[in-house]
Design a protein around this motif. Structure first.
Motif, PDB file in Angstrom:
ATOM      1  N   GLU A  92       3.313  20.404  -1.061  1.00 23.88           N
ATOM      2  CA  GLU A  92       2.765  19.409  -1.972  1.00 23.88           C
ATOM      3  C   GLU A  92       2.560  20.062  -3.323  1.00 23.88           C
ATOM      4  O   GLU A  92       1.869  21.070  -3.438  1.00 23.88           O
ATOM      5  CB  GLU A  92       1.443  18.857  -1.436  1.00 23.88           C
ATOM      6  CG  GLU A  92       1.584  18.180  -0.079  1.00 23.88           C
ATOM      7  CD  GLU A  92       0.253  17.758   0.488  1.00 23.88           C
ATOM      8  OE1 GLU A  92      -0.682  17.497  -0.306  1.00 23.88           O
ATOM      9  OE2 GLU A  92       0.127  17.691   1.730  1.00 23.88           O
ATOM     10  N   HIS A 130       0.828  -1.203   0.000  1.00 27.37           N
ATOM     11  CA  HIS A 130       0.000   0.000   0.000  1.00 27.37           C
ATOM     12  C   HIS A 130       0.864   1.255   0.000  1.00 27.37           C
ATOM     13  O   HIS A 130       0.519   2.261  -0.637  1.00 27.37           O
ATOM     14  CB  HIS A 130      -0.919  -0.006   1.223  1.00 27.37           C
ATOM     15  CG  HIS A 130      -2.056  -0.965   1.093  1.00 27.37           C
ATOM     16  ND1 HIS A 130      -2.940  -1.233   2.114  1.00 27.37           N
ATOM     17  CD2 HIS A 130      -2.477  -1.731   0.050  1.00 27.37           C
ATOM     18  CE1 HIS A 130      -3.826  -2.119   1.719  1.00 27.37           C
ATOM     19  NE2 HIS A 130      -3.569  -2.434   0.465  1.00 27.37           N
ATOM     20  N   LYS A 131       1.984   1.181   0.717  1.00 24.68           N
ATOM     21  CA  LYS A 131       2.896   2.325   0.756  1.00 24.68           C
ATOM     22  C   LYS A 131       3.473   2.595  -0.630  1.00 24.68           C
ATOM     23  O   LYS A 131       3.561   3.751  -1.074  1.00 24.68           O
ATOM     24  CB  LYS A 131       4.024   2.045   1.752  1.00 24.68           C
ATOM     25  CG  LYS A 131       4.913   3.246   2.033  1.00 24.68           C
ATOM     26  CD  LYS A 131       6.074   2.873   2.945  1.00 24.68           C
ATOM     27  CE  LYS A 131       5.590   2.480   4.316  1.00 24.68           C
ATOM     28  NZ  LYS A 131       6.722   2.189   5.240  1.00 24.68           N
ATOM     29  N   ASP A 152       1.129   6.550  -6.868  1.00 21.32           N
ATOM     30  CA  ASP A 152       0.037   7.504  -7.120  1.00 21.32           C
ATOM     31  C   ASP A 152       0.534   8.933  -6.990  1.00 21.32           C
ATOM     32  O   ASP A 152       0.176   9.813  -7.790  1.00 21.32           O
ATOM     33  CB  ASP A 152      -1.117   7.266  -6.136  1.00 21.32           C
ATOM     34  CG  ASP A 152      -1.903   6.008  -6.465  1.00 21.32           C
ATOM     35  OD1 ASP A 152      -1.781   5.535  -7.611  1.00 21.32           O
ATOM     36  OD2 ASP A 152      -2.631   5.520  -5.586  1.00 21.32           O
ATOM     37  N   ASN A 153       1.354   9.166  -5.972  1.00 19.70           N
ATOM     38  CA  ASN A 153       1.892  10.512  -5.760  1.00 19.70           C
ATOM     39  C   ASN A 153       2.811  10.914  -6.914  1.00 19.70           C
ATOM     40  O   ASN A 153       2.764  12.049  -7.394  1.00 19.70           O
ATOM     41  CB  ASN A 153       2.650  10.563  -4.436  1.00 19.70           C
ATOM     42  CG  ASN A 153       3.084  11.964  -4.072  1.00 19.70           C
ATOM     43  OD1 ASN A 153       2.291  12.900  -4.099  1.00 19.70           O
ATOM     44  ND2 ASN A 153       4.350  12.128  -3.752  1.00 19.70           N
ATOM     45  N   ARG A 195       0.755   4.095  -2.845  1.00 18.62           N
ATOM     46  CA  ARG A 195       0.597   5.531  -2.569  1.00 18.62           C
ATOM     47  C   ARG A 195       1.739   6.338  -3.170  1.00 18.62           C
ATOM     48  O   ARG A 195       1.537   7.446  -3.686  1.00 18.62           O
ATOM     49  CB  ARG A 195       0.524   5.760  -1.057  1.00 18.62           C
ATOM     50  CG  ARG A 195      -0.781   5.315  -0.427  1.00 18.62           C
ATOM     51  CD  ARG A 195      -0.955   5.886   0.970  1.00 18.62           C
ATOM     52  NE  ARG A 195       0.082   5.425   1.872  1.00 18.62           N
ATOM     53  CZ  ARG A 195      -0.005   4.337   2.613  1.00 18.62           C
ATOM     54  NH1 ARG A 195      -1.087   3.580   2.552  1.00 18.62           N
ATOM     55  NH2 ARG A 195       0.971   3.991   3.429  1.00 18.62           N
ATOM     56  N   LYS A 196       2.940   5.766  -3.106  1.00 19.35           N
ATOM     57  CA  LYS A 196       4.108   6.449  -3.673  1.00 19.35           C
ATOM     58  C   LYS A 196       3.955   6.593  -5.185  1.00 19.35           C
ATOM     59  O   LYS A 196       4.231   7.663  -5.748  1.00 19.35           O
ATOM     60  CB  LYS A 196       5.375   5.666  -3.335  1.00 19.35           C
ATOM     61  CG  LYS A 196       6.664   6.336  -3.795  1.00 19.35           C
ATOM     62  CD  LYS A 196       7.869   5.522  -3.369  1.00 19.35           C
ATOM     63  CE  LYS A 196       9.168   6.181  -3.871  1.00 19.35           C
ATOM     64  NZ  LYS A 196      10.359   5.378  -3.474  1.00 19.35           N
TER      65      LYS A 196
END
Length: 447
Positions: free
Chosen positions: A389, A208-209, A215-216, A212-213
């Motif tokens: 961000e 999941h990490k 996706d970012n 997310r990475k």
């Protein structure tokens, strides 16, 4: 914090030292544990009812006793089963506690049942039942290993003590060796199953990490394409247009001089943006490589400020430096240059004509904190929350120019890479202060 340190376990009880991770682990398996508990309770109810009829056929005596124990256990288990439907995710601890209560109840009922019947043919009843219970508690019950270890050990020792001291029979005593084997195998199975759960949990979290990475990074990639199509394309198109007009003799030298000022400003912005994009691309493709050296921070900032001499002059900005001492920090020099070049450029962008940018510093423990304060328009509180961000921090400057966001994202990334801290304070209409704390070199002797 490294992966191994984050997921550090108690090797005996298989519990995470980090309480938040332990809670998350238990919540992650809540539904699985709840369904396992319901299955075992349902199995106990069905078997209890079946054995009511079996006991009626196989025993001449003790039928009423058997009916009372079997029927009573089925009834109580139904109550336990009904209670499980009230449990929610926040009750994950209660699920384990209820499982132990069910296990203890069933075990005690069988001990009492065995004790109440004086029948030589019943001598292997209790040991066989405990072997089945140990298997169930160690595998399909959904117990954490430490609870399985506790309840199985309790019944194992209770059987030995009971047979040796309260209700001895040769046949029952001979069953101890078999019970010991099942107990050992059950504990091993519980341990291995728990380890498998833990590995699945860790792999899932890491996956999941990574998701997310990715996706970012995709968000950043989309933002970069937007920047390339707008911020980089604009000045280049303007330059091409001016050159074309000049070649067609459509504009004079004087007109070119007027246009050149605006074009120079746009090209400076484009150049800085390209350097940031190249720095970010390098950090993402090659990984962040840190080459720490001792840096005289004030000499470095003074050198960087010379790059903005024209911009200071154009906006009539007063640039003030207030060094407290000859401070040496220990960081990556290229990253430090990118950090403060972006912060000074950002301050210029948001400082009005005739404003002031003030740089000061102070020792903060083992770090040296540099503050860059502008007299600009300030930043809204909701913008401050997502300032670093790239996809959320567009703020309009004094010349109606918005930032791409990549500069501040790089600042945050490079400060973190050098074990530093970056923060921002701002008041609408009262200016903004960016603070960067970086480690002081051992050889530095601040006054």
């Amino acid at each position: 914090m490294t992966k191994d340190r984050l997921y550090k376990l108690n090797p005996i009880l298989l519990s995470f030292y980090d309480k938040e991770i332990e809670n998350e682990f238990n919540k992650n398996f809540f539904k699985q544990d709840l369904y396992s508990l319901r299955f075992v309770i349902a199995l106990g109810i069905v078997l209890s009812i079946i054995f009511i009829f079996v006991d009626m056929l196989r025993y001449e005596e003790n039928k009423v006793t058997s009916l009372a124990f079997r029927g009573g256990m089925a009834l109580i288990l139904m109550i336990f089963g009904a209670f499980t439907f009230l449990l929610k995710e926040k009750h994950y601890r209660l699920t384990q506690f209820l499982g132990m209560l069910v296990a203890a109840f069933v075990g005690v009922v069988f001990f009492a049942h065995y004790h109440s019947i004086e029948d030589p043919g019943f001598d292997i009843f209790l040991s066989n039942i405990l072997m089945v219970l140990i298997f169930i508690f160690s595998t399909i019950m959904g117990f954490r290993f430490r609870y399985s270890l506790l309840i199985n050990t309790f019944f194992y020792i209770a059987y030995i003590v009971y047979i040796d001291n309260f209700n001895y029979s040769i046949i029952a005593a001979r069953q101890i060796s078999q019970l010991s084997v099942i107990y050992s195998v059950g504990i091993l199975a519980a341990y291995l199953l728990e380890k498998q759960k833990i590995n699945l949990f860790i792999n899932k979290k890491e996956l999941h990490k990574e998701i997310r990475k990715v996706d970012n990074l995709n968000k950043i990639k989309n933002k970069l394409f937007s920047i390339i199509s707008h911020d980089l394309r604009g000045p280049i198109v303007s330059l091409k247009g001016i050159v074309s007009l000049f070649n067609l003799n459509a504009i004079s030298h004087d007109e070119i001089k007027v246009l050149a000022k605006d074009l120079e400003r746009d090209l400076d912005k484009t150049s800085n943006l390209m350097e940031n994009m190249l720095a970010w691309s390098k950090s993402q493709l090659d990984g962040i490589e840190i080459k720490k050296v001792e840096i005289n921070i004030w000499k470095e900032i003074k050198g960087l400020s010379k790059l903005f001499k024209t911009q200071f002059s154009t906006k009539a900005i007063t640039f003030v430096m207030e060094p407290e001492a000859d401070i040496t920090i220990y960081s990556d020099k290229e990253m430090v240059q990118i950090i403060f070049r972006n912060l000074i450029s950002n301050a210029i962008k948001f400082t009005p004509h005739g404003g002031e940018i003030r740089v000061s510093g102070e020792v903060a423990g083992n770090n040296y904190k540099i503050k860059i304060k502008d007299s600009g328009v300030g930043i809204e509180p909701k913008k401050l929350l997502h300032l670093f961000e790239i996809d959320k921090n567009n703020v309009v400057g004094t010349s109606s120019s918005s930032g791409s966001g990549i500069g501040l994202m790089l600042v945050k990334e490079f400060v973190d890479a050098n074990n530093g801290i970056v923060s921002c304070e701002s008041v609408i209409g009262g200016g903004t202060i960016f603070s960067v704390s970086l480690p002081i070199a051992d050889t530095s002797l601040p006054i």
